[in-house]
Write a protein that holds these residues in place. Structure first.
Motif, PDB file in Angstrom:
ATOM      1  N   ASP A   1      14.589  -1.343   6.696  1.00 55.52           N
ATOM      2  CA  ASP A   1      13.348  -1.836   6.097  1.00 55.52           C
ATOM      3  C   ASP A   1      13.580  -3.090   5.269  1.00 55.52           C
ATOM      4  O   ASP A   1      12.700  -3.960   5.174  1.00 55.52           O
ATOM      5  CB  ASP A   1      12.723  -0.755   5.215  1.00 55.52           C
ATOM      6  N   ILE A   2      14.750  -3.181   4.652  1.00 56.63           N
ATOM      7  CA  ILE A   2      15.069  -4.384   3.880  1.00 56.63           C
ATOM      8  C   ILE A   2      15.061  -5.599   4.803  1.00 56.63           C
ATOM      9  O   ILE A   2      14.499  -6.650   4.473  1.00 56.63           O
ATOM     10  CB  ILE A   2      16.442  -4.229   3.191  1.00 56.63           C
ATOM     11  N   ARG A   3      15.632  -5.426   5.977  1.00 50.14           N
ATOM     12  CA  ARG A   3      15.662  -6.532   6.949  1.00 50.14           C
ATOM     13  C   ARG A   3      14.264  -6.835   7.480  1.00 50.14           C
ATOM     14  O   ARG A   3      13.913  -7.986   7.733  1.00 50.14           O
ATOM     15  CB  ARG A   3      16.617  -6.186   8.087  1.00 50.14           C
ATOM     16  N   THR A   4      13.443  -5.791   7.648  1.00 47.78           N
ATOM     17  CA  THR A   4      12.078  -5.995   8.131  1.00 47.78           C
ATOM     18  C   THR A   4      11.276  -6.851   7.150  1.00 47.78           C
ATOM     19  O   THR A   4      10.581  -7.794   7.555  1.00 47.78           O
ATOM     20  CB  THR A   4      11.378  -4.639   8.326  1.00 47.78           C
TER      21      THR A   4
ATOM     22  N   PRO B   1      -4.546 -10.880   7.858  1.00 39.38           N
ATOM     23  CA  PRO B   1      -3.147 -10.801   7.417  1.00 39.38           C
ATOM     24  C   PRO B   1      -2.270 -10.050   8.413  1.00 39.38           C
ATOM     25  O   PRO B   1      -2.764  -9.259   9.235  1.00 39.38           O
ATOM     26  CB  PRO B   1      -3.254 -10.017   6.099  1.00 39.38           C
ATOM     27  N   GLU B   2      -0.986 -10.290   8.344  1.00 38.95           N
ATOM     28  CA  GLU B   2      -0.028  -9.489   9.099  1.00 38.95           C
ATOM     29  C   GLU B   2       0.085  -8.119   8.429  1.00 38.95           C
ATOM     30  O   GLU B   2       0.078  -8.016   7.200  1.00 38.95           O
ATOM     31  CB  GLU B   2       1.340 -10.166   9.113  1.00 38.95           C
ATOM     32  N   VAL B   3       0.160  -7.074   9.221  1.00 34.74           N
ATOM     33  CA  VAL B   3       0.324  -5.713   8.707  1.00 34.74           C
ATOM     34  C   VAL B   3       1.614  -5.141   9.267  1.00 34.74           C
ATOM     35  O   VAL B   3       1.800  -5.128  10.488  1.00 34.74           O
ATOM     36  CB  VAL B   3      -0.859  -4.803   9.090  1.00 34.74           C
ATOM     37  N   ILE B   4       2.507  -4.708   8.372  1.00 37.08           N
ATOM     38  CA  ILE B   4       3.732  -4.062   8.830  1.00 37.08           C
ATOM     39  C   ILE B   4       3.847  -2.699   8.163  1.00 37.08           C
ATOM     40  O   ILE B   4       3.409  -2.505   7.039  1.00 37.08           O
ATOM     41  CB  ILE B   4       4.987  -4.910   8.538  1.00 37.08           C
ATOM     42  N   ALA B   5       4.417  -1.754   8.909  1.00 40.72           N
ATOM     43  CA  ALA B   5       4.592  -0.396   8.412  1.00 40.72           C
ATOM     44  C   ALA B   5       6.068  -0.093   8.246  1.00 40.72           C
ATOM     45  O   ALA B   5       6.873  -0.377   9.143  1.00 40.72           O
ATOM     46  CB  ALA B   5       3.961   0.612   9.381  1.00 40.72           C
TER      47      ALA B   5
ATOM     48  N   LEU C   1       0.809  -1.213   0.000  1.00 40.79           N
ATOM     49  CA  LEU C   1       0.000   0.000   0.000  1.00 40.79           C
ATOM     50  C   LEU C   1       0.841   1.261   0.000  1.00 40.79           C
ATOM     51  O   LEU C   1       0.359   2.340   0.373  1.00 40.79           O
ATOM     52  CB  LEU C   1      -0.948  -0.007   1.208  1.00 40.79           C
ATOM     53  N   VAL C   2       2.078   1.140  -0.444  1.00 43.47           N
ATOM     54  CA  VAL C   2       2.937   2.318  -0.588  1.00 43.47           C
ATOM     55  C   VAL C   2       3.966   2.013  -1.675  1.00 43.47           C
ATOM     56  O   VAL C   2       4.530   0.912  -1.721  1.00 43.47           O
ATOM     57  CB  VAL C   2       3.597   2.688   0.760  1.00 43.47           C
ATOM     58  N   PRO C   3       4.208   2.955  -2.593  1.00 39.80           N
ATOM     59  CA  PRO C   3       5.078   2.660  -3.735  1.00 39.80           C
ATOM     60  C   PRO C   3       6.484   2.218  -3.369  1.00 39.80           C
ATOM     61  O   PRO C   3       7.030   1.327  -4.028  1.00 39.80           O
ATOM     62  CB  PRO C   3       5.096   3.989  -4.504  1.00 39.80           C
ATOM     63  N   HIS C   4       7.102   2.797  -2.336  1.00 38.35           N
ATOM     64  CA  HIS C   4       8.479   2.391  -2.049  1.00 38.35           C
ATOM     65  C   HIS C   4       8.531   0.958  -1.542  1.00 38.35           C
ATOM     66  O   HIS C   4       9.530   0.255  -1.747  1.00 38.35           O
ATOM     67  CB  HIS C   4       9.162   3.369  -1.081  1.00 38.35           C
ATOM     68  N   ALA C   5       7.465   0.496  -0.893  1.00 37.92           N
ATOM     69  CA  ALA C   5       7.430  -0.897  -0.470  1.00 37.92           C
ATOM     70  C   ALA C   5       7.318  -1.822  -1.678  1.00 37.92           C
ATOM     71  O   ALA C   5       7.946  -2.885  -1.729  1.00 37.92           O
ATOM     72  CB  ALA C   5       6.258  -1.128   0.480  1.00 37.92           C
TER      73      ALA C   5
END
Length: 296
Positions: A129-132, A113-117, A6-10
């Motif tokens: 964030d790469i590690r997340t 679902p799992e939700v991560i920010a 839900l975000v372009p960089h993700a």
């Protein structure tokens, strides 16, 4: 695994980690990599097309002050995609559907679902964030490889500009009203052989005025209006040529902000290389992005 971004960089990060086949839903703004264009869209923009920068700012300000959304989430389509993981953000209320809304919708889904920010404020946090994502998806080896490649490119730029005279840079993230870039951009400027005369690493982008930009006496003005591509950034800079002329900088350039500065994904390193080329072309003769000189 079935992933909705839900975000372009993700979205960019998921594809960079080799998880593109797992991405089953994206936003209407996810335009990179090109493969994302064929993925079902689960959001839409409520602002009308064709607004000027000032009109966008006014509309966003009005809606956020009234507690109204800027993006709408298609809950029915999201439910039909049956995601195992939803990736979103909380950092910027004008960049994506709000985290609280996403979390509330996710709790109604079965299975839930799992939700991560992902909410990076610095370049280092974008690496985190790469590690997340790796932890949530089990792609540890791909994550380690991506981090290593990103760091190697960063090191090459820093080595190339080492010892070069540091150029004073003012990074403008919006023109009407004027915003100076914060978050990771001051770090990119420093790594590229410059000194950010207005922004602070890790801090929010800040509203100011052209008088403050003039007073900072930059040698270079970097025009990176948030979310605009290169030609649109150049067009916006040219629209404010009189104000930019008053700054009396040696160099005024526009760069694709959407690709290289606005989104804290893997292409921030492309932004670093492009910026280093703009500041020190003798030391960094090539760049992945185009630097558009602004004729004043």
């Amino acid at each position: 695994m079935r992933i909705v971004s839900l975000v372009p960089h993700a979205t960019e990060l998921l594809y960079a980690l080799g998880l593109g086949d797992d991405v089953v839903g994206v936003t209407h703004e996810c335009d990179y990599p090109p493969q994302a264009a064929s993925v079902p869209k689960v959001t839409r923009d409520v602002l009308p097309a064709g607004l000027s920068a000032g009109e966008i700012d006014a509309a966003v300000r009005e809606r956020t002050e009234n507690g109204e959304a800027i993006y709408l989430l298609d809950e029915e389509r999201l439910a039909g995609l049956r995601p195992d993981l939803i990736v979103t953000q909380q950092l910027c209320p004008v960049c994506a559907v709000s985290y609280d809304e996403v979390d509330a919708v996710a709790r109604k889904l079965d299975p839930c679902p799992e939700v991560i920010a992902l909410d990076p404020r610095t370049l280092g946090e974008t690496m985190g964030d790469i590690r997340t994502i790796a932890k949530a998806t089990g792609c540890r080896d791909a994550a380690l490889d991506l981090v290593a490649r990103q760091r190697a490119r960063i090191d090459r730029v820093r080595t190339a500009v080492k010892g070069a005279p540091r150029r004073r840079v003012a990074a403008l993230e919006w023109f009407d009203p004027v915003y100076i870039a914060g978050h990771w951009t001051p770090q990119l400027i420093e790594m590229a052989g410059g000194v950010d005369v207005l922004g602070f690493p890790g801090e929010h982008s800040e509203r100011t005025d052209m008088a403050a930009v003039v007073a900072s006496a930059p040698e270079v003005v970097l025009c990176i209006p948030c979310g605009y591509d290169g030609p649109r950034a150049l067009e916006e800079a040219e629209r404010h040529a009189d104000a930019l002329r008053a700054v009396r900088a040696d160099q005024v350039v526009a760069v694709d902000a959407s690709a290289y500065f606005s989104r804290p994904g893997p292409r921030l390193v492309d932004g670093l290389e492009t910026l280093a080329h703009a500041l020190h072309p003798d030391r960094v003769p090539e760049a992945p992005g185009t630097v558009y000189p602004v004729a004043l």
